[in-house]
Scaffold this motif. Sequence first.
Motif, mmCIF file in Angstrom:
data_model
loop_
_atom_site.group_PDB
_atom_site.id
_atom_site.type_symbol
_atom_site.label_atom_id
_atom_site.label_comp_id
_atom_site.label_asym_id
_atom_site.label_seq_id
_atom_site.Cartn_x
_atom_site.Cartn_y
_atom_site.Cartn_z
ATOM 1 N N LEU A 388 0.590 -1.067 0.400
ATOM 2 C CA LEU A 388 -0.036 -0.147 0.302
ATOM 3 C C LEU A 388 0.789 1.378 -0.174
ATOM 4 C CD1 LEU A 388 -2.705 -0.978 2.091
ATOM 5 C CD2 LEU A 388 -2.852 -0.391 0.238
ATOM 6 N N THR A 389 0.524 2.597 -1.248
ATOM 7 C CA THR A 389 1.132 3.556 -0.798
ATOM 8 C C THR A 389 0.841 4.677 0.392
ATOM 9 O OG1 THR A 389 -0.224 4.370 -1.981
ATOM 10 C CG2 THR A 389 1.834 3.527 -2.945
ATOM 11 N N GLN A 392 -2.962 5.762 -1.119
ATOM 12 C CA GLN A 392 -3.694 4.579 -0.631
ATOM 13 C C GLN A 392 -4.775 4.022 0.237
ATOM 14 O OE1 GLN A 392 -1.445 1.095 -2.608
ATOM 15 N NE2 GLN A 392 -2.593 1.172 -4.942
ATOM 16 N N CYS A 394 -5.247 6.727 2.474
ATOM 17 C CA CYS A 394 -6.142 7.918 2.926
ATOM 18 C C CYS A 394 -7.243 7.364 1.467
ATOM 19 C CB CYS A 394 -5.519 8.867 2.397
ATOM 20 S SG CYS A 394 -3.863 9.254 3.768
ATOM 21 N N SER A 395 -7.471 6.563 0.538
ATOM 22 C CA SER A 395 -8.791 6.749 -0.368
ATOM 23 C C SER A 395 -9.873 6.658 0.682
ATOM 24 C CB SER A 395 -8.571 4.920 -0.952
ATOM 25 O OG SER A 395 -8.525 4.187 -0.436
ATOM 26 N N PRO A 466 -5.665 11.458 -3.588
ATOM 27 C CA PRO A 466 -6.094 10.037 -2.931
ATOM 28 C C PRO A 466 -6.685 9.760 -4.671
ATOM 29 C CG PRO A 466 -7.112 11.371 -1.289
ATOM 30 C CD PRO A 466 -6.011 12.474 -2.701
ATOM 31 N N PRO A 467 -6.949 8.279 -4.362
ATOM 32 C CA PRO A 467 -7.219 7.537 -6.019
ATOM 33 C C PRO A 467 -8.395 7.591 -5.329
ATOM 34 C CG PRO A 467 -6.043 5.545 -3.599
ATOM 35 C CD PRO A 467 -5.789 6.874 -3.542
ATOM 36 N N ARG A 468 -9.295 7.347 -6.452
ATOM 37 C CA ARG A 468 -10.537 6.396 -6.259
ATOM 38 C C ARG A 468 -10.662 5.400 -5.637
ATOM 39 N NH1 ARG A 468 -10.458 7.793 -11.674
ATOM 40 N NH2 ARG A 468 -10.822 5.493 -12.391
ATOM 41 N N ALA A 471 -9.900 2.318 -6.540
ATOM 42 C CA ALA A 471 -8.211 2.067 -7.491
ATOM 43 C C ALA A 471 -8.072 0.882 -6.546
ATOM 44 C CB ALA A 471 -8.260 3.553 -7.452
ATOM 45 N N LEU A 472 -8.027 0.818 -5.499
ATOM 46 C CA LEU A 472 -7.665 -0.552 -4.908
ATOM 47 C C LEU A 472 -7.701 -1.471 -5.619
ATOM 48 C CD1 LEU A 472 -7.320 0.966 -0.685
ATOM 49 C CD2 LEU A 472 -5.289 0.613 -2.439
ATOM 50 N N GLN A 475 -6.062 -3.231 -10.545
ATOM 51 C CA GLN A 475 -4.548 -3.606 -10.939
ATOM 52 C C GLN A 475 -4.145 -3.345 -12.498
ATOM 53 O OE1 GLN A 475 -3.062 -4.677 -8.429
ATOM 54 N NE2 GLN A 475 -4.790 -5.186 -6.874
#
Length: 496
Positions: A388-389, A392, A394-395, A466-468, A471-472, A475
Motif C-alpha cells: 500500500l502507498t 492508497q 487515505c482512499s 488520493p485514488p478513487r 482504485a485499490l 490492478q
Amino acid sequence: MPLLAISGMGAESSQLHVQGLYWLACDTTEDATLLCRQVLAGMPEQVRAALIADAQTLADVPGALDAAQGPAELALYQANPQSALRLVEDLPRIDAPGRALILLMPAETWAADNVVQWCDTLRPALLAEGALLLVISSGQGAGLVESLGAFNQGVDGLAQLYRGKGGLRYLQHFWSNPLGKSGTRDLALTRLDAGFAVNGAAQAPSDTGGDELLYLAQRPVLEGAPAFSEHWQVSESLEELSAKASRAVSATVIFAMDGGQRLDSLARELHRLRQLRGNALKLVVREMAPTLRYQDEQLLLACGATQIVPFGASLSRFLTMVESIQGYIWRRHLPVDFDALLARLRPLAVCGLVAPRVFAGAVQAMWHGVRNGEIVHQLLVLRPAPGLTPLQACSRTVFRRDGDIACVVGEVLFLFLFACRSEGIEQALDHIFQLSWKELFISQEVLASVDSLGTPAFLESDSPQPPRLGALAQQPGQSRAALTPRRVALGKRGAP
C-alpha cells in the motif's frame, strides 16, 4: 482587657477595644451558646459585664460557669428580638457606661437591610457611654454577614464560626483592637468541653477579602432548587452575575454553560474577572448540556476557570465538587492578551489531505498552544502496510474537524490531530479511517516536537489527490482485445 478567649488565637485577633461594637456570627445556636460562655469565662475579674439574652440562655450560660471564672460582676438582662432592636434606647437603663455587654440573639432578629442602620445608630451611643458590645448571633440570617462586611466602618470586628471545609472553622473578616487592624483569617477549630480552640498553628493573615463563604451562581446551575443557604446569591443572567463577581475577592462564582451560551463570550468574561479580581476568586463552570469539547475546556481553564463540572454530574455531586475547591488559590499563568490566547487555542480553517508545505506551516502555527502548556495536540507518523502507498491508505478517510490534517512525505503519512489527548488517539483514528487503520498501517509513531517539519521534504507544495474508491481493487495490466462471437458446433450425445 476583654478577650474572645479562644485558645491558640493570637492577641491581634482576640483582644477587643474597651468600647465599640463587635459581631460574631455562629451557624448554630449550640455553638453560639458555647462561645458566649467561653467569652464570659475568659473575662478578667475586674471587668463589669452584662449578658442580654432570652430567659433560657440566661439560665444556661451563667449556670455552667465555674465560680472562679469570669468577671466578678455579671448583670443579666432578659430580652426578646424586638427589645434587642431597641437596645440603643435601653442603654441608659442598663448602666452601660464602662460595661462589656454581650448580646446573644438569633440572626433572624435583624433583616439584612436594617442591620446596618441598627449598627450605625448603636455604635456612636456605645462610644458616648464608654461601653463595649459584643453581638453573638445564632443561625444563618439571609445576607446578614454580607451586609456587615460591607459596613466595616460601623463595626470594629466581624467574624463567623461556621461548619465547612470538613470541620469547624473560624473566619475573621476584619478585626480592630489596641494592637491595630487585621484582615481575613480562616482557622480550623476544635470543640472542647470548655469551648473552642484553634486546631494547630494559626494561619497567617491573607488578603482574601472576607467573602470566601459567598457563592454567586446563575440560576440554571441549581436545577430549580432554591438558594441552599444565606451564603448563596442567585442571578438570573450572565450580566447580573458578572456585576456581582466584579466586586468579589475570594467568593465562588458559578456559571452555567449550555447550548445557547457562546463559549468565546464566557471565556472572555472569565479572563476579565481573573485579571480584575485576582487569584483568590473561585470561577466554576457547570456544563448544563453536552457542549464542551476538550479544546473548549482548555480554553476556559487557560482563561481563569478554577473548575469545570461536566454534564451529567448530579446536583449532590456538583455541590461536593464545589466544596472541594474552597480555600483554593488559582496558580496558573494568565496571558494578558485574550485574543492571542483565543487564537492559540482555536484551529486553523484547514483540514484533510494537504501539501507538505501547507501541512508544516499549519502545524507549526497551531503548535504554539503546546509550547505554552495550554493544550495538547498529536503529531503522528503512520507507515502503510506492504503493498500500500500512503495515498492508497487515505482512499477511505473522512476529516470532520478543522485542524485535523495529513500529508504524504516519501513512504509515510504525517497526521496532525488538533486538541487531542494521548488516550484519544485511537478513537480519532477510528473516526478518520473508514477501513481498519490497524490493518492499513504497520506502525505509528507519536512525535513530541515539530522539529522534523523543517526538513526540505516539507517544501513540496503540490497537493496530493488520493485514488478513487475503486482504485485499490483495480490492478494495472495490458489492454485486452475486444471480445468477438465465434461459431461453435455441438454434437449429438452418443454419436460415434
